[in-house]
Scaffold this motif. Structure first.
Motif, mmCIF file in Angstrom:
data_model
loop_
_atom_site.group_PDB
_atom_site.id
_atom_site.type_symbol
_atom_site.label_atom_id
_atom_site.label_comp_id
_atom_site.label_asym_id
_atom_site.label_seq_id
_atom_site.Cartn_x
_atom_site.Cartn_y
_atom_site.Cartn_z
ATOM 1 N N LYS A 346 0.841 -1.210 0.000
ATOM 2 C CA LYS A 346 0.000 0.000 0.000
ATOM 3 C C LYS A 346 0.868 1.250 0.000
ATOM 4 C CE LYS A 346 -3.995 -1.391 2.484
ATOM 5 N NZ LYS A 346 -4.333 -1.577 3.861
ATOM 6 N N ALA A 347 1.864 1.270 0.922
ATOM 7 C CA ALA A 347 2.711 2.464 1.054
ATOM 8 C C ALA A 347 3.571 2.665 -0.192
ATOM 9 C CB ALA A 347 3.595 2.318 2.300
ATOM 10 N N THR A 348 4.066 1.572 -0.749
ATOM 11 C CA THR A 348 4.956 1.681 -1.911
ATOM 12 C C THR A 348 4.182 2.159 -3.136
ATOM 13 O OG1 THR A 348 6.324 -0.086 -1.014
ATOM 14 C CG2 THR A 348 6.567 0.357 -3.357
ATOM 15 N N VAL A 349 3.011 1.550 -3.366
ATOM 16 C CA VAL A 349 2.223 1.943 -4.543
ATOM 17 C C VAL A 349 1.806 3.411 -4.406
ATOM 18 C CG1 VAL A 349 0.061 1.531 -5.790
ATOM 19 C CG2 VAL A 349 1.468 -0.409 -5.087
ATOM 20 N N ALA A 350 1.414 3.816 -3.191
ATOM 21 C CA ALA A 350 1.016 5.215 -2.984
ATOM 22 C C ALA A 350 2.188 6.149 -3.295
ATOM 23 C CB ALA A 350 0.539 5.408 -1.547
ATOM 24 N N LYS A 351 3.370 5.742 -2.888
ATOM 25 C CA LYS A 351 4.549 6.594 -3.143
ATOM 26 C C LYS A 351 4.809 6.732 -4.648
ATOM 27 C CE LYS A 351 7.037 8.443 -0.717
ATOM 28 N NZ LYS A 351 6.930 9.890 -0.346
ATOM 29 N N PHE A 352 4.737 5.624 -5.376
ATOM 30 C CA PHE A 352 4.973 5.713 -6.828
ATOM 31 C C PHE A 352 3.889 6.557 -7.509
ATOM 32 C CE2 PHE A 352 7.731 1.889 -6.290
ATOM 33 C CZ PHE A 352 8.872 2.440 -6.837
ATOM 34 N N ARG A 353 2.650 6.451 -7.015
ATOM 35 C CA ARG A 353 1.580 7.279 -7.597
ATOM 36 C C ARG A 353 1.880 8.754 -7.357
ATOM 37 N NH1 ARG A 353 -3.031 3.895 -8.522
ATOM 38 N NH2 ARG A 353 -4.134 5.729 -9.217
ATOM 39 N N GLU A 354 2.354 9.033 -6.118
ATOM 40 C CA GLU A 354 2.720 10.404 -5.759
ATOM 41 C C GLU A 354 3.872 10.895 -6.650
ATOM 42 O OE1 GLU A 354 3.372 10.507 -1.469
ATOM 43 O OE2 GLU A 354 4.929 12.029 -1.859
ATOM 44 N N LEU A 355 4.760 9.959 -7.040
ATOM 45 C CA LEU A 355 5.897 10.324 -7.893
ATOM 46 C C LEU A 355 5.518 10.281 -9.377
ATOM 47 C CD1 LEU A 355 8.676 8.321 -5.980
ATOM 48 C CD2 LEU A 355 8.312 10.797 -5.919
ATOM 49 N N ARG A 356 4.216 10.253 -9.637
ATOM 50 C CA ARG A 356 3.635 10.369 -10.986
ATOM 51 C C ARG A 356 3.954 9.188 -11.910
ATOM 52 N NH1 ARG A 356 5.261 14.491 -13.907
ATOM 53 N NH2 ARG A 356 7.032 15.080 -12.657
ATOM 54 N N VAL A 357 4.125 7.993 -11.331
ATOM 55 C CA VAL A 357 4.263 6.806 -12.186
ATOM 56 C C VAL A 357 2.853 6.402 -12.610
ATOM 57 C CG1 VAL A 357 5.029 4.413 -12.334
ATOM 58 C CG2 VAL A 357 6.287 6.040 -10.897
ATOM 59 N N PRO A 358 2.594 6.277 -13.925
ATOM 60 C CA PRO A 358 1.247 5.892 -14.355
ATOM 61 C C PRO A 358 0.860 4.528 -13.765
ATOM 62 C CG PRO A 358 2.596 6.560 -16.223
ATOM 63 C CD PRO A 358 3.513 6.484 -15.033
ATOM 64 N N PRO A 359 -0.378 4.395 -13.280
ATOM 65 C CA PRO A 359 -0.786 3.167 -12.583
ATOM 66 C C PRO A 359 -0.578 1.899 -13.400
ATOM 67 C CG PRO A 359 -2.632 4.725 -12.801
ATOM 68 C CD PRO A 359 -1.428 5.405 -13.331
ATOM 69 N N GLU A 360 -0.743 1.982 -14.725
ATOM 70 C CA GLU A 360 -0.614 0.746 -15.519
ATOM 71 C C GLU A 360 0.830 0.249 -15.574
ATOM 72 O OE1 GLU A 360 -1.629 3.636 -16.583
ATOM 73 O OE2 GLU A 360 -0.488 4.251 -18.355
ATOM 74 N N ARG A 361 1.782 1.080 -15.105
ATOM 75 C CA ARG A 361 3.183 0.628 -15.104
ATOM 76 C C ARG A 361 3.609 0.088 -13.745
ATOM 77 N NH1 ARG A 361 6.101 5.374 -17.242
ATOM 78 N NH2 ARG A 361 5.028 5.884 -19.152
ATOM 79 N N ILE A 362 2.650 0.053 -12.796
ATOM 80 C CA ILE A 362 2.999 -0.463 -11.464
ATOM 81 C C ILE A 362 2.368 -1.844 -11.309
ATOM 82 C CG2 ILE A 362 2.917 -0.030 -8.978
ATOM 83 C CD1 ILE A 362 2.294 2.900 -9.618
ATOM 84 N N ARG A 363 3.195 -2.873 -11.199
ATOM 85 C CA ARG A 363 2.674 -4.232 -11.021
ATOM 86 C C ARG A 363 3.105 -4.722 -9.651
ATOM 87 N NH1 ARG A 363 1.445 -7.560 -15.827
ATOM 88 N NH2 ARG A 363 0.393 -5.956 -17.013
#
Ligand SMILES: Cc1cc2nc3c(=O)[nH]c(=O)nc-3n(C[C@H](O)[C@H](O)[C@H](O)COP(=O)(O)OP(=O)(O)OC[C@H]3O[C@@H](n4cnc5c(N)ncnc54)[C@H](O)[C@@H]3O)c2cc1C
Ligand code: HEM
Length: 385
Positions: A346-363
């Motif tokens: 949860k914390a890691t995905v939220a951080k990447f979203r905050e860092l503007r990584v598009p959601p479809e690139r986060i697996r």
């Protein structure tokens, strides 16, 4: 949203406060009406840890998004072959599920609602029945001999196992394991290597408190024992067409699929850079760091960053993974992979979203429930992110 989907949503909201009772009724009805089905399920059935009912409800809700759900149902169907599920069982499960929801809908049940439930369940069931029937060239399960067990910490073991037949999988996927000590209890473990010529698989297991399967694998399993495996599952795999650099984030034994992805990359990559963040609480949990550092010393495209959050004697990076990630670069043009506990994910995905990584690139694979409603939320989330 279609009218069926809207009806089902309202129907689920109604039973939400009595969800545990609905679950209990579902299993009781399923087993009373179909006593022969009982033996397909674990001996001890803890309603809190039930798998089928919650998963069913989550999957059925998502049926309206076929492009996401059909591949998942097809994987599930292949996986269900290990339980010896037959087409006629679907009607029994549907009757128990819809009967349970009806029982706890009090005065709110209508013929229209019942028809909507059956239509939606029918689509999911048909997809699974067809996929299982089409899956003729792989076995329903594999037997795998334990070749070695390496205890790296009191609660962590690295196992090498040798399946009795070729086990076709992709780096980043996981298998399901049934240990001889707990018949019919299956748990997921990620392969820690890319496919090898000798067919061996490496698994990293952390035993959790009173955990049944993890405890057995770490403490009771011996070389020569046979573990049973379900087919490979999961979609957290490399996109070979992508030219983007890669960032892998591992919490504890979440290192396993990251090691596999890097092992895969090592075989053909010349251009893509990769970062591995390996986060643990205590320095003694960095159980496979030397292997990862050795890899980094051989492949200049790989950078390994260990991070320890709760060990004040540790001299290296001392923080939670999201902070370490944010400090070490900007990742918006990377392909991101993450595995570990639900909190870490949860914390890691939220951080990447905050860092503007598009959601479809986060697996990602969460090694436990991401929320109260569903053992398999990780699957749905992965398909919907
Ligand atoms: C896709 C996926 C891949 C996975 N890959 C790995 C892997 O490579 N290596 C690995 O070690 N594990 C992995 N897991 C976790 C693994 O599947 C089991 O959930 C874990 O080993 C616990 O199973 P158990 O039978 O020992 O515990 P259970 O008998 O299921 O649980 C026993 C007790 O532990 C508690 N518990 C269960 N899970 C957790 C948790 N995550 N955190 C805290 N308490 C918990 C339960 O509430 C219960 O009280 C993965 C999970 C998923 C979903
Ligand atoms: C549309 C229909 C169905 C869907 C969407 C579905 C989905 C699922 C899912 C997601 C799980 C959890 C897997 C896990 O945690 O590893 C599961 C478990 C299981 N399913 Fe199904 N299933 C369906 C039909 C059936 C049928 C017809 C049977 C046969 C009786 C069946 C038997 C089981 C069993 C035995 C388990 C393991 C339960 C446990 O470990 O406690 N399922 N199912």
């Amino acid at each position: 949203m279609s009218s069926d989907s809207q009806l089902l949503k309202e129907s689920l909201a109604l039973i939400e406060p009595v969800y545990d009772k609905v679950t209990g009724y579902f299993y009781a009805r399923l087993f009373v009406e179909n006593p022969h089905i009982r033996s397909m399920f674990p001996l001890a059935m803890d309603v809190q840890r039930d798998r089928l009912f919650r998963a069913l409800v989550n999957v059925i809700q998502a049926v309206e998004r076929p492009e996401q759900v059909v591949p998942m149902l097809q994987q599930l169907a292949r996986d269900h072959r290990k339980f010896e599920v037959k087409p006629e069982h679907y009607d029994a499960v549907g009757r128990a599920m819809i009967g349970a929801i009806k029982e706890y809908s009090y005065g709110e049940w209508t013929d229209e609602l019942e028809a909507a439930w059956w239509r939606t369940f029918g689509v999911a069931a048909r997809t699974m029945i067809d996929a299982a029937a089409a899956d003729t060239d792989t076995p329903a399960f594999w037997d795998a001999e334990v070749v070695s067990i390496d205890r790296r910490a009191p609660d962590i073991a690295v196992l090498h196992i040798q399946p009795d037949q070729p086990y076709p999988f992709e780096a980043g996927q996981y298998t399901t394991v049934e240990a001889p000590h707990h018949p019919r209890v299956w748990r997921q473990y990620s392969m820690a290597n890319a496919p090898r010529r000798d067919g061996q698989l490496e698994l990293h297991v952390r035993s959790l408190g009173a955990g049944w399967v993890s405890g057995a694998l770490v403490r009771k399993t011996r070389v020569g024992e046979i573990l049973r495996l379900g087919p490979p599952m999961g979609t957290m795999v490399l996109d070979r067409e992508s030219k983007r650099d890669v960032v892998c984030v591992a919490g504890g034994t979440g290192l396993a699929p990251m090691k596999a992805i890097l092992d895969e990359l090592r075989r053909w990559n010349t251009t893509r850079k990769a970062h591995l963040f390996f986060g643990v609480r205590k320095a003694s949990d960095l159980y496979d760091l030397p292997a990862m550092q050795e890899l980094a010393s051989r492949y200049p495209w790989l950078t390994v960053v260990p991070a320890v959050s709760e060990d004040f004697d540790y001299t290296g990076e001392h923080a939670n993974l999201p902070d370490v990630i944010a400090r070490n670069g900007s990742w918006y043009s990377h392909d991101v992979f993450a595995a570990g506990s639900p909190d870490m994910i949860k914390a890691t995905v939220a951080k990447f979203r905050e860092l503007r990584v598009p959601p479809e690139r986060i697996r990602f694979d969460s090694y436990g429930e991401l929320d109260r409603r569903g053992t398999h939320r990780h699957e749905l989330d992965r398909f919907t992110h």
